[in-house]
Design an enzyme around this catalytic site. Structure first.
Site, mmCIF file in Angstrom:
data_model
loop_
_atom_site.group_PDB
_atom_site.id
_atom_site.type_symbol
_atom_site.label_atom_id
_atom_site.label_comp_id
_atom_site.label_asym_id
_atom_site.label_seq_id
_atom_site.Cartn_x
_atom_site.Cartn_y
_atom_site.Cartn_z
ATOM 1 N N ASP A 211 0.863 -1.205 0.000
ATOM 2 C CA ASP A 211 0.000 0.000 0.000
ATOM 3 C C ASP A 211 0.889 1.242 0.000
ATOM 4 O O ASP A 211 2.095 1.150 0.203
ATOM 5 C CB ASP A 211 -0.893 -0.001 1.255
ATOM 6 C CG ASP A 211 -0.052 -0.097 2.531
ATOM 7 O OD1 ASP A 211 0.268 -1.231 2.921
ATOM 8 O OD2 ASP A 211 0.336 0.946 3.081
ATOM 9 N N ASP A 213 0.785 3.703 2.212
ATOM 10 C CA ASP A 213 0.640 4.375 3.506
ATOM 11 C C ASP A 213 -0.243 5.616 3.324
ATOM 12 O O ASP A 213 -1.069 5.643 2.398
ATOM 13 C CB ASP A 213 2.001 4.671 4.161
ATOM 14 C CG ASP A 213 1.847 4.760 5.681
ATOM 15 O OD1 ASP A 213 1.180 3.876 6.256
ATOM 16 O OD2 ASP A 213 2.344 5.714 6.288
HETATM 17 N N1 LIG Z 1 1.121 1.133 5.754
HETATM 18 C C1 LIG Z 1 1.615 0.259 6.622
HETATM 19 N N2 LIG Z 1 2.021 0.678 7.847
HETATM 20 C C2 LIG Z 1 2.551 -0.212 8.730
HETATM 21 N N3 LIG Z 1 2.676 -1.507 8.499
HETATM 22 C C3 LIG Z 1 2.279 -1.963 7.311
HETATM 23 N N4 LIG Z 1 2.293 -3.197 6.787
HETATM 24 C C4 LIG Z 1 1.784 -3.124 5.547
HETATM 25 N N5 LIG Z 1 1.429 -1.855 5.237
HETATM 26 C C5 LIG Z 1 1.739 -1.106 6.329
#
Ligand SMILES: Nc1ncnc2[nH]cnc12
Ligand SMILES: CSC[C@H]1O[C@H](OP(=O)(O)O)[C@H](O)[C@@H]1O
Length: 295
Positions: A211, A213
């Site tokens: 992703d 974030d």
């Molecule tokens: N955006 C994210 N923040 C923290 N841990 C994760 N693991 C997978 N995506 C994450």
């Protein structure tokens, strides 16, 4: 097992709870003086390489990142014979250059975890290992080549921000971590990498980006359903990568400088060692005590 054999410990992250390609596979309970590991260890081999696989959060994803017993996990893998560790993790991206679906070998960490047991050492056995270069470059290189051989895209370096979680970051935090130079974010790479170094186990972290974030103002904030969908899309590549990684290792393992990371790191006078702690360190640092007994 002879001294020049690879025994690859694999820590499977979110979405990777077993490895089908393992031959002669058996789940084995390994007892650790550091408490309960996340699960039993799946022992078997891929081709001629011995593999010890531990699902980081346990089968069924039971354990919260902040509650992982990383000391027991690392100790149990070493007790099960691991000479090296390839860890796999789902991460969020903090960099335009690392889109979801990309794999990347982490080469630096920023540790923002809180209150986790982050050392095997304590009063009665003080040692300071170097974390300037926190991963094993040899394993990282093999990991990147394995992703490419398995048909995926892999980048060679990224700085990993380890956050406490389990909540994801606010948009402000996500932007702050970018300003620090962090490129991916996750909740488990620390203290795992520190403990592997204390246990003299070369460690590489292959991160699978799931992703973006939450730093992109125009996009929705990260949520777990998006991550699970991307994890499922990544899972088959992750399994093929593990196979390619084992199959591409040289027939014999030459020593790594990390195998002796504790030489010149222990500062406590041996006369002052705490016998109880020394007993718990039998596997992590047993090499040193065997040598002291000989002298
Ligand atoms: N955006 C994210 N923040 C923290 N841990 C994760 N693991 C997978 N995506 C994450
Ligand atoms: C499932 S989203 C958050 C979760 O995923 C990562 O786990 P792992 O590193 O074990 O793959 C992240 O660190 C969080 O624990």
């Amino acid at each position: 097992m002879s001294g020049d054999e690879w025994v690859i410990g694999i820590i499977g992250g979110s979405g990777l709870y077993a490895i089908d390609a393992l031959e002669d596979a058996q789940w084995i309970a390994v007892k650790s003086p550091w408490g309960e590991p996340s699960d039993e260890i799946l022992c078997g081999r891929i081709g001629r390489v011995q593999v010890r696989f531990l699902p980081r959060h346990g089968r069924g994803h039971r354990v919260l990142p902040g509650k992982l017993n990383a000391r027991a996990n690392i100790d149990a893998l070493k007790r099960a014979g691991a000479t090296d560790i390839l860890a796999i993790s789902a991460v969020g991206s903090l960099s335009e250059a690392l889109p979801p679906g990309r794999f990347v070998a982490v080469d630096q960490f920023i540790d923002q975890t809180k209150g986790r047991a982050s050392s095997f050492f304590d009063t009665g056995f003080v040692a300071h290992v170097s974390m300037g270069d926190p991963v094993c470059q040899r394993l990282s290189r093999f990991a990147v080549e394995a992703v490419r051989a398995a048909g995926g895209e892999a980048s060679e370096s990224a700085t990993y921000l380890a956050m406490e979680g389990p909540q994801f970051s606010s948009r402000a935090e996500s932007k702050l971590y970018r300003s620090w130079g962090a490129e991916v974010i996750g909740m488990t790479g620390m203290p795992e990498a520190k403990l592997a170094r204390e246990a003299e186990l070369p460690y590489a972290l292959l991160a699978m980006v799931t992703d973006w974030d939450s730093w992109r103002d125009s996009a929705a904030a990260v949520d777990v359903s998006e991550i699970i969908a991307q994890m499922q899309a990544n899972a088959s590549l992750a399994r093929k990568t593990v196979e390619a990684f084992c199959n591409a290792l040289p027939a014999t393992r030459s020593p790594s400088p990390i195998d002796t990371a504790l030489d010149d790191s222990v500062i406590t006078n041996p006369d002052m060692f705490d016998p109880e702690l020394v007993a718990r360190l039998d596997c992590v640092a047993g090499r040193l005590f065997a040598r002291a007994d000989e002298n």
